[in-house]
Design an enzyme around this catalytic site. Structure first.
Site, PDB file in Angstrom:
ATOM      1  NE  ARG B  85     -75.061 -31.078  29.739  1.00  0.00           N
ATOM      2  CZ  ARG B  85     -75.002 -30.546  30.965  1.00  0.00           C
ATOM      3  NH1 ARG B  85     -76.063 -29.946  31.477  1.00  0.00           N
ATOM      4  NH2 ARG B  85     -73.880 -30.592  31.656  1.00  0.00           N
ATOM      5  NE  ARG B 154     -79.871 -27.215  33.557  1.00  0.00           N
ATOM      6  CZ  ARG B 154     -78.605 -27.363  33.934  1.00  0.00           C
ATOM      7  NH1 ARG B 154     -77.990 -28.508  33.720  1.00  0.00           N
ATOM      8  NH2 ARG B 154     -77.962 -26.383  34.538  1.00  0.00           N
ATOM      9  CE  LYS B 219     -77.657 -27.744  37.533  1.00  0.00           C
ATOM     10  NZ  LYS B 219     -76.385 -28.492  37.640  1.00  0.00           N
ATOM     11  CE  LYS B 221     -79.798 -31.710  36.663  1.00  0.00           C
ATOM     12  NZ  LYS B 221     -78.523 -32.282  37.169  1.00  0.00           N
ATOM     13  CB  CYS B 440     -68.491 -36.411  36.671  1.00  0.00           C
ATOM     14  SG  CYS B 440     -67.013 -35.767  37.477  1.00  0.00           S
ATOM     15  CB  CYS B 446     -65.481 -29.997  34.584  1.00  0.00           C
ATOM     16  SG  CYS B 446     -66.617 -29.315  35.815  1.00  0.00           S
ATOM     17  CB  CYS B 485     -66.095 -30.790  42.301  1.00  0.00           C
ATOM     18  SG  CYS B 485     -67.716 -30.437  41.601  1.00  0.00           S
ATOM     19  CB  CYS B 489     -71.854 -34.492  37.408  1.00  0.00           C
ATOM     20  SG  CYS B 489     -71.918 -32.719  37.633  1.00  0.00           S
TER      21      CYS B 489
HETATM   22  C1  SRM Z   1     -71.860 -34.167  31.724  1.00  0.00           C
HETATM   23  C2  SRM Z   1     -72.363 -34.353  33.168  1.00  0.00           C
HETATM   24  C3  SRM Z   1     -71.562 -35.412  33.921  1.00  0.00           C
HETATM   25  C4  SRM Z   1     -71.285 -36.664  33.118  1.00  0.00           C
HETATM   26  O1  SRM Z   1     -70.143 -37.132  33.216  1.00  0.00           O
HETATM   27  O2  SRM Z   1     -72.175 -37.152  32.426  1.00  0.00           O
HETATM   28  C5  SRM Z   1     -72.330 -33.081  33.973  1.00  0.00           C
HETATM   29  C6  SRM Z   1     -71.351 -32.157  33.820  1.00  0.00           C
HETATM   30  C7  SRM Z   1     -71.330 -30.934  34.476  1.00  0.00           C
HETATM   31  N1  SRM Z   1     -72.176 -30.536  35.435  1.00  0.00           N
HETATM   32 FE1  SRM Z   1     -73.526 -31.722  36.301  1.00  0.00          FE
HETATM   33  N2  SRM Z   1     -73.348 -32.986  34.854  1.00  0.00           N
HETATM   34  C8  SRM Z   1     -74.173 -34.024  34.620  1.00  0.00           C
HETATM   35  C9  SRM Z   1     -75.162 -34.512  35.430  1.00  0.00           C
HETATM   36  C10 SRM Z   1     -75.409 -34.031  36.710  1.00  0.00           C
HETATM   37  C11 SRM Z   1     -76.153 -34.734  37.723  1.00  0.00           C
HETATM   38  C12 SRM Z   1     -76.750 -36.134  37.600  1.00  0.00           C
HETATM   39  C13 SRM Z   1     -78.188 -36.104  37.153  1.00  0.00           C
HETATM   40  O3  SRM Z   1     -78.740 -35.024  36.890  1.00  0.00           O
HETATM   41  O4  SRM Z   1     -78.765 -37.193  37.060  1.00  0.00           O
HETATM   42  C14 SRM Z   1     -76.128 -33.944  38.854  1.00  0.00           C
HETATM   43  C15 SRM Z   1     -76.719 -34.295  40.250  1.00  0.00           C
HETATM   44  C16 SRM Z   1     -78.190 -34.146  40.336  1.00  0.00           C
HETATM   45  C17 SRM Z   1     -78.523 -32.742  40.739  1.00  0.00           C
HETATM   46  O5  SRM Z   1     -78.748 -31.920  39.851  1.00  0.00           O
HETATM   47  O6  SRM Z   1     -78.524 -32.466  41.968  1.00  0.00           O
HETATM   48  C18 SRM Z   1     -75.380 -32.755  38.496  1.00  0.00           C
HETATM   49  C19 SRM Z   1     -75.120 -31.726  39.355  1.00  0.00           C
HETATM   50  C20 SRM Z   1     -74.406 -30.573  38.985  1.00  0.00           C
HETATM   51  C21 SRM Z   1     -74.209 -29.435  39.844  1.00  0.00           C
HETATM   52  C22 SRM Z   1     -74.745 -29.277  41.274  1.00  0.00           C
HETATM   53  C23 SRM Z   1     -76.137 -28.756  41.275  1.00  0.00           C
HETATM   54  C24 SRM Z   1     -76.581 -28.400  42.672  1.00  0.00           C
HETATM   55  O7  SRM Z   1     -77.784 -28.386  42.912  1.00  0.00           O
HETATM   56  O8  SRM Z   1     -75.702 -28.116  43.500  1.00  0.00           O
HETATM   57  C25 SRM Z   1     -73.440 -28.514  39.103  1.00  0.00           C
HETATM   58  C26 SRM Z   1     -72.932 -27.160  39.576  1.00  0.00           C
HETATM   59  C27 SRM Z   1     -73.991 -26.107  39.525  1.00  0.00           C
HETATM   60  O9  SRM Z   1     -75.052 -26.321  38.895  1.00  0.00           O
HETATM   61  O10 SRM Z   1     -73.750 -25.049  40.109  1.00  0.00           O
HETATM   62  C28 SRM Z   1     -73.186 -29.133  37.826  1.00  0.00           C
HETATM   63  C29 SRM Z   1     -72.439 -28.559  36.763  1.00  0.00           C
HETATM   64  C30 SRM Z   1     -71.913 -29.239  35.719  1.00  0.00           C
HETATM   65  C31 SRM Z   1     -70.956 -28.622  34.698  1.00  0.00           C
HETATM   66  C32 SRM Z   1     -71.771 -27.976  33.615  1.00  0.00           C
HETATM   67  C33 SRM Z   1     -69.900 -27.682  35.296  1.00  0.00           C
HETATM   68  C34 SRM Z   1     -70.230 -26.201  35.228  1.00  0.00           C
HETATM   69  O11 SRM Z   1     -71.321 -25.818  35.708  1.00  0.00           O
HETATM   70  O12 SRM Z   1     -69.402 -25.461  34.722  1.00  0.00           O
HETATM   71  C35 SRM Z   1     -70.264 -29.898  34.184  1.00  0.00           C
HETATM   72  C36 SRM Z   1     -69.702 -29.844  32.777  1.00  0.00           C
HETATM   73  C37 SRM Z   1     -68.473 -30.726  32.700  1.00  0.00           C
HETATM   74  C38 SRM Z   1     -68.018 -30.968  31.318  1.00  0.00           C
HETATM   75  O13 SRM Z   1     -66.876 -30.547  30.989  1.00  0.00           O
HETATM   76  O14 SRM Z   1     -68.747 -31.580  30.520  1.00  0.00           O
HETATM   77  N3  SRM Z   1     -73.770 -30.370  37.780  1.00  0.00           N
HETATM   78  N4  SRM Z   1     -74.950 -32.845  37.192  1.00  0.00           N
HETATM   79  C39 SRM Z   1     -73.849 -34.692  33.286  1.00  0.00           C
HETATM   80  C40 SRM Z   1     -74.672 -34.062  32.193  1.00  0.00           C
HETATM   81  C41 SRM Z   1     -76.114 -34.358  32.388  1.00  0.00           C
HETATM   82  C42 SRM Z   1     -76.961 -33.845  31.251  1.00  0.00           C
HETATM   83  O15 SRM Z   1     -76.853 -34.412  30.137  1.00  0.00           O
HETATM   84  O16 SRM Z   1     -77.700 -32.872  31.448  1.00  0.00           O
HETATM   85  S1  SF4 Z   2     -69.043 -33.341  39.461  1.00  0.00           S
HETATM   86 FE1  SF4 Z   2     -67.909 -31.489  39.516  1.00  0.00          FE
HETATM   87  S2  SF4 Z   2     -66.103 -32.022  38.401  1.00  0.00           S
HETATM   88 FE2  SF4 Z   2     -67.558 -33.537  37.847  1.00  0.00          FE
HETATM   89  S3  SF4 Z   2     -68.482 -32.732  36.060  1.00  0.00           S
HETATM   90 FE3  SF4 Z   2     -69.756 -32.146  37.731  1.00  0.00          FE
HETATM   91  S4  SF4 Z   2     -69.070 -30.158  38.234  1.00  0.00           S
HETATM   92 FE4  SF4 Z   2     -67.485 -31.046  36.964  1.00  0.00          FE
END
Ligand code: SRM
Ligand code: SF4
Ligand code: FAD
Ligand code: FMN
Lengths: 601, 575
Positions: B85, B154, B219, B221, B440, B446, B485, B489
């Site tokens: 990323r 982030r 993380k 943000k 997502c 993922c 899930c 995201c």
């Molecule tokens: C690529 C992206 C989704 C998308 O389709 O665009 C994404 C993809 C992933 N997210 Fe996310 N998140 C993405 C935005 C978000 C957002 C939205 C936002 O930030 O505006 C959220 C919700 C806001 C938040 O943080 O609460 C988000 C909340 C999570 C979480 C849950 C965090 C939590 O507090 O519980 C995880 C899991 C974790 O961190 O344990 C996670 C984890 C992940 C991971 C890295 C899975 C992992 O930890 O192994 C995913 C990678 C999937 C892949 O194959 O690419 N991602 N993730 C977004 C990348 C953002 C970026 O460029 O940095």
């Molecule tokens: S929402 Fe869950 S399944 Fe979708 S990218 Fe984030 S961690 Fe992966």
């Protein structure tokens, strides 16, 4: 071996008995000896127990707690169960189904399973293999074993606690006795689970002592038939248990892992031995051949004074893939082709070889169609179908009921069309689990592990050449041999062609494999081969040799083996500060001492 | 938990904290044994510990989940590969950088680029042996991947509205400045990826002035929103800054904090939350305020339970007043009272827009952010061709779309010609419903995915389109977001219709999110398949078409219609 092992057992026998047994043992082949041991085991369990330490040392049977877990819940409960078991003085071990060696199952007496369900009623990812094994045809009978199952799940899913239910039913199906009823735990499982675990452990506690000793029957000692000897005339019809590709998607090769059952057959072998397999030719090729010859497949021919249909003869009795020069010589007159006759002449041997190697019999017939040919004359021109040899890829001691093979499928196009190898094509395309294939063992005295379990071993086995080394490691692991093991492996691509990758990784983790070097020829810009890796490690390699290491090479005879041989000499020369002659002599001496052994093809 | 309770935070000895804290502490500022892991020829993976550390470097280990069980039977390890990323504050990049990343995607990754919901690029399917090459390529392009993942700051997001060029430019540069200020500084990055010689690290040198050895609990943000557009969903950020304009001058920002989406099924103590506005600060104070809020989280955030380690819990557990006091103490002054502002929507404006400086901007709809060539839709090639000629900028949006920005009037025709040549579809080609949907990534990359998302939502949308048309509202938008899930995201918990994956083909359905992200939605259906989803949504949408009041968004309607209760505080989400 049998004689001195009598001392090891600090023999309870009388002098006469000892003498009798020693005389018998002296002229038993290893195969007969093993059968005899099994035979005696059948009569008196104690003997068999002696070459299976885990059985001999059994006092009160331990509880084996197996868990299938993906997000950790079942794992946590398994740990808890283990602590509570030990707290109450039960001997217990807790194992992830992913790390469990299926063949140990047959020896288990007390089994506690804690498993989640994932996917749509599927087993947790890490438990998938074990689940498949237990539910598959290879699962052992479990009479005399006792079990209990705790299922984790989420009632909002359609197939609630399915995996737990499956294990519960299957273990009973295999003859094991259920000690207490399964419970299915929903997402808030803590209390239910905790309470169930206590009840389960009560039940196990009662049976722990009862289960003492009865382990030996679990080994299924061979029946007391005299040991049959299998050979080309009298092969063993071995059931195919497993037949799956080892090469991943995107590979431009196909190499398969094949498991054959030899249970109850009395067939035995040692690491380094070779399995001979009698194939059937490809029916399509037989049809094309009769068509090309303008012959009727149902026409009778006589082979070794046996009458049979031409089609069957070509499929089961004659060599129709490998082109041997004698065939060309015998066939040429039937075509009336001066050109072919000339090629078959003694003076053009080299050309003839080249021609033969790049064709199958069908191609020769299509190149030079016969004017008019009589079926008998044609089959007389063909060689009898030869058995194909495969290095055995498993250890008898580790896995007495099975033989494993690693088979590279020979296939491709000739100018006349698609062709495949008789045996590898047969195994790849025409036998499924459940079918039987005719096989027998060829001993290979010249490819054996050192007698000294502590001697270091260096193995060079690119491609299918790695097969016997899988047997070597299984054997050394089973015998808990102390010697260091170093493997050189090579193939085309890391991602798709790393044969048995996860097994080497486990052996490296467990320390059975001391080190491993790999060469993948098509991953980088320039090609690297095993001999290049040997050079990079020349100092250590020479040190190992100086420390008495045995050096083994298996696989391609044409290019690989000579290159590795030359590299070995170079390394000895450079690292040992020797002249060319001295280095060559050093390596010759290794061969004389049987510390340099090859199995190449 | 009260503000007195320090049992879960940094004040505790390492052995009382989550193992990851020791891992960070002992990693020698994010070095770990990454170099050795990369060199191990027997596996395509890296060690478990390094796996945690590479996240800080913007790298996630994954495996192709489509192949998992097949490969297990082949006695091959999982098809390990990496997601990388890029750090791209405000989603801003140049055409030459586009071309560089495009080439890297084809040379070192799976041949696609993925625009994320935090407006940056992701590479997928990078093999271990290509990682370093990719990282160096990114660096040559003048970019990096520092802190794109991991327990740190982030990617900093920013509203895309270049047509308000003055304010936009100012806020953009602020986003960049904040990201650069907050990104971790350890030389580990240059040493591991750019072959820089390990400098002689002197003991009492301060490597991470803001973070220290254990960085943040989780993380963290930041986002900047410029009303009336809330495309970044400012209320879902740990810290959001809402631009307050004074005429067409930028006066400063309302500070909004404690938002987040992440939750865990069956764990009611976890919930999505909306950030709350705590006051106003001047533009020149933003970086200081941002940093100080992070230090509050650094010192008080939960370092025992990672599911409870986000800013939102730190604030909810101790109360907003406590937080304000703590913050103002650290700032040495109090925040000014919050100013008025108004959001209208959280979607993107598509097509051509003229900026107030006379330049043009074109926003393309990119379904789920995936840039690749599909038969009869050569998106990747088309954008490559445009990048070859374009002289302005690119802006990636937090709705996974792309704005070709700052096109001079002279260049506009040329760009239009290329758009046409490569059949890059006019956004109008897609229904309003599809254009306001986000999925997502989920399968196959993922590691946490429980159900399909990017590969499935398009089909579900097609089915919903039919429903909308039949209901006679085919031209209207409903904000639909799907996550594979519970992690959210795609920010599904502020969507009008949100989905979170439970298992293959099974989803939770949430209803009632606010049209401009001001309200959370609520669970309506649990763990159901497509048939059940449609069976419930069809009548609901038909009724919406009939009974909605003028301009009433679907999210408001389902609450008035009694389907779900409106949720304005995450603590009510699970009621
Ligand atoms: C690529 C992206 C989704 C998308 O389709 O665009 C994404 C993809 C992933 N997210 Fe996310 N998140 C993405 C935005 C978000 C957002 C939205 C936002 O930030 O505006 C959220 C919700 C806001 C938040 O943080 O609460 C988000 C909340 C999570 C979480 C849950 C965090 C939590 O507090 O519980 C995880 C899991 C974790 O961190 O344990 C996670 C984890 C992940 C991971 C890295 C899975 C992992 O930890 O192994 C995913 C990678 C999937 C892949 O194959 O690419 N991602 N993730 C977004 C990348 C953002 C970026 O460029 O940095
Ligand atoms: S929402 Fe869950 S399944 Fe979708 S990218 Fe984030 S961690 Fe992966
Ligand atoms: C001691 C020993 C150990 C061995 N161990 C192993 C092992 O562990 N694993 C393993 O895989 N093999 C092993 N082999 C090799 C194995 O015995 C067979 O030779 C191999 O499997 C090929 O046999 P086949 O019947 O499939 O092909 P065959 O029918 O014997 O050969 C096919 C013939 O057709 C010819 N031909 C020409 N053109 C084509 C074409 N386009 N397509 C196909 N064939 C063509 C080939 O040149 C070849 O001569 C071992 C051999 C020996 C001697
Ligand atoms: C993706 C996914 C699919 C699941 N599918 C099922 C299911 O089909 N049936 C069931 O009873 N439980 C199912 N569950 C629930 C789990 O079995 C339950 O959460 C269990 O506690 C997990 O135990 P573990 O942490 O040991 O893996 C599923 C859970 C997940 C995450």
């Amino acid at each position: 071996m049998q004689a001195n092992s009598l001392q090891e057992w600090n023999s309870p026998l009388t002098a006469e008995q000892t003498e009798l047994l020693e005389r018998l043992a002296a002229d038993l082949s290893p195969e007969q000896a093993r059968w005899a041991a099994g035979y005696l085991a059948g009569v008196h369990g104690a003997l068999a127990a002696s070459d299976r330490p885990q059985a001999a040392t059994a006092t009160a049977a331990p509880v084996t707690i197996l868990y299938g877990s993906e997000t950790g819940n079942a794992e946590g409960l398994a740990e808890l169960a283990c602590q509570r078991a030990e707290a109450r003085g039960l001997s217990a071990r807790v194992i992830d189904m992913a790390d469990y060696k299926p063949r140990e199952l047959r020896n288990e007496r007390l089994i506690l399973i804690i498993t989640a369900t994932h996917g749509e009623g599927d087993p947790p990812d890490p438990a998938e293999d074990f689940y498949r094994f237990v539910h598959g045809r290879k699962a052992p009978k479990l009479e005399g074993a006792k079990f209990a199952v705790l299922a984790l799940g989420d009632s909002s899913y359609e197939h609630y606690c399915q995996t737990g239910r499956d294990f519960d039913a299957r273990l009973e199906g295999l003859g094991a006795q259920r000690l207490i009823e399964r419970v299915d735990c929903d997402v808030n499982f803590e209390d239910t689970a905790g309470e169930w675990i206590d009840r389960a452990l009560d039940a196990f506690a009662e049976h722990a002592d009862a289960a003492r000793g009865d382990n030996v029957v679990a080994f299924g000692a061979p029946s007391n038939r005299p040991a049959p000897t299998y050979d080309r005339k009298n092969p063993l019809a071995a059931e195919v248990l497993d037949n799956t590709p080892l090469t991943g998607r995107g590979s431009d090769k196909e190499t398969r892992h094949i498991e054959l059952s030899i249970a109850e057959s009395g067939l035995a072998f040692e690491p380094g031995d070779v399995l001979c397999l009698i194939p059937k030719n490809r029916p399509e090729t037989v049809l094309d051949l009769t068509a090309a010859l303008g012959l009727d497949a149902s026409e009778t021919v006589v082979i070794r004074n046996r009458e049979l249909a031409l089609g069957q003869a070509l499929r089961d009795e004659c060599e129709i893939t490998l082109v041997a020069p004698p065939f060309v010589q015998a066939y040429a007159p039937l075509t009336g082709s001066g050109e072919l006759a000339a090629l078959a002449g003694e003076d053009r041997r080299k050309e003839l070889m080249a021609y033969a190697r790049s064709r199958q019999v069908l191609d020769v017939v299509l190149d030079y169609p016969p004017q008019s040919i009589d079926a008998q004359a044609f089959v007389d021109a063909l060689r009898p179908l030869q058995p194909r040899e495969y290095s055995i890829a498993s250890s008898y001691n580790a896995n007495p009921d099975e033989v494993h093979l690693t088979v590279a499928v020979v296939r491709g196009e000739t100018e006349h069309g698609y062709r495949e190898g008789a045996a590898s094509g047969f195994l790849a395309g025409r036998v499924q689990p459940g079918d039987t294939v005719p096989v027998y063992v060829r001993r290979n005295k010249n490819f054996k592990l050192p007698a000294d379990p502590d001697a270091p071993v260096i193995m060079v086995g690119p491609g299918t050449g790695v097969a016997p080394f899988r047997a070597f490691l299984e054997e050394r692991e089973e015998a808990a041999a102390g010697g260091r093991n170093w493997l050189f492996f090579g193939e085309r691509r890391f991602r798709t062609d790393f044969l048995y990758q996860i097994e080497w990784q486990r052996w490296l983790k467990d320390g059975v494999l001391t080190r491993m070097d790999v060469a993948f020829s098509r991953d980088g810009k320039h090609k690297v081969y095993v001999q290049d890796r040997m050079r990079e490690r020349s100092r250590e390699l020479y040190e190992w040799l100086e420390q008495g290491a045995y050096f083994y090479v298996c696989g391609d005879a044409e290019r690989m083996a000579p290159d590795v041989h030359q590299t070995l000499i170079d390394i000895v020369r450079e690292e040992g500060g020797h002249s060319d002659e001295q280095a060559a002599e050093y390596v010759k001496q290794l061969q004389r001492d049987k510390r340099y052994q090859r199995d190449v093809y | 938990m009260t503000d007195k309770d320090r049992s879960h935070d940094l004040s505790q000895p390492l052995e009382r904290l989550h193992p990851d804290e020791r891992l960070k502490f002992e990693s020698d500022y994010l070095r770990g044994t990454i170099v050795d892991s990369l060199a191990d020829p027997i596996t395509g993976a890296i060690s478990e510990r390094d796996n945690q550390l590479t996240k800080f470097h913007g790298i996630y280990q994954q495996d192709d989940r489509d192949l998992r069980s097949e490969r297990r039977r082949q006695k091959l390890e999982p098809a390990y590969q990496f997601m990388v990323r890029v750090r791209l504050p405000g989603g801003l990049c140049r055409p030459d950088q586009w071309l560089a990343l495009d080439r890297l995607a084809r040379d070192c990754a799976n041949g696609t680029l993925r625009i994320t919901t935090r407006q940056t690029f992701q590479f997928h399917g990078v093999l271990k042996r290509d990682l370093k090459k990719l990282m160096q390529g990114i660096s040559t392009a003048g970019l990096d991947t520092r802190a794109a993942c991991g327990d740190d700051t982030r990617g900093v997001v920013c509203t895309v509205n270049p047509w308000q060029s003055r304010i936009h430019a100012e806020v953009e540069s602020l986003a960049k400045a904040l990201s650069d200020h907050m990104a971790w500084r350890s030389p580990a990055y240059d040493e591991i990826w750019l072959d820089q010689e390990p400098g002689t690290s002197d003991e009492n040198e301060i490597v991470e002035p803001i973070y220290g050895r254990t960085y943040l609990p989780r993380k963290f943000k930041y986002g900047f929103a410029v009303p009336p557009i809330n495309d970044i969903d400012v209320y879902t950020q740990d810290v959001g800054f809402i631009a307050i304009a004074d005429g067409d001058e930028l006066a400063g920002f309302n500070v909004c904090t404690g938002g987040g989406m992440g939750r865990t099924d069956n764990e009611p103590q976890t919930y999505p939350q909306l950030g709350r506005v705590v006051g106003f600060c001047r533009t020149d104070q933003v970086i200081d305020v941002a940093e100080k809020i992070a230090t509050v989280q650094r010192d008080y955030g939960d370092r025992v339970d990672r599911k409870h380690a986000r800013m939102k819990y730190t604030i909810d557990d101790r109360g907003l007043d406590w937080f304000k006091r703590e913050l103002e103490q650290r700032l040495g002054r109090s925040l000014e009272p919050a100013r008025d502002y108004r959001f209208e929507h959280n979607g993107d404006r598509y097509g051509w827009f003229e900026g107030d400086d006379g330049n043009w901007h074109y926003t393309l709809f990119i379904e789920n952010g995936r840039i690749q060539d599909r038969d009869n839709h050569p998106l990747m090639s088309g954008l490559r061709a445009i990048a070859g000629e374009h002289e302005g900028d690119y802006l990636l949006t937090t709705n996974q779309n792309l704005t070709i920005a700052n096109v001079t009037p002279e260049m506009r025709e040329r760009i239009e010609k290329l758009l046409h040549e490569y059949a890059l579809r006019d956004p109008a080609h897609y229904s309003a419903l599809r254009r306001s949907s986000i999925a997502c990534v989920a399968f196959p990359t993922c590691g946490l995915a429980m159900a399909e998302s990017e590969r499935y939502l398009p089909d579900l949308i097609t089915k919903l389109e039919t429903v909308m048309e039949e209901a006679g509202i085919g031209d209207d938008a409903i904000i639909v977001r799907m996550s594979g899930c519970n992690n959210g995201c795609s920010r599904p918990y502020v969507a009008e219709i949100g989905f979170s994956g439970r298992g293959p083909g099974k989803y939770n359905v949430y209803l009632g999110g606010g049209y401009h992200g001001q309200r959370l939605n609520k669970l309506y259906l649990e763990n159901v398949d497509e048939a059940t989803i449609l069976e419930h949504l069809e009548p609901m949408i038909r009724r919406y078409a009939k009974e909605r009041q003028a301009g009433e968004p679907f999210g408001d309607f389902v609450i008035r219609g009694g389907y779900v209760a409106g949720v304005h505080d995450g603590r009510e989400f699970n009621d």
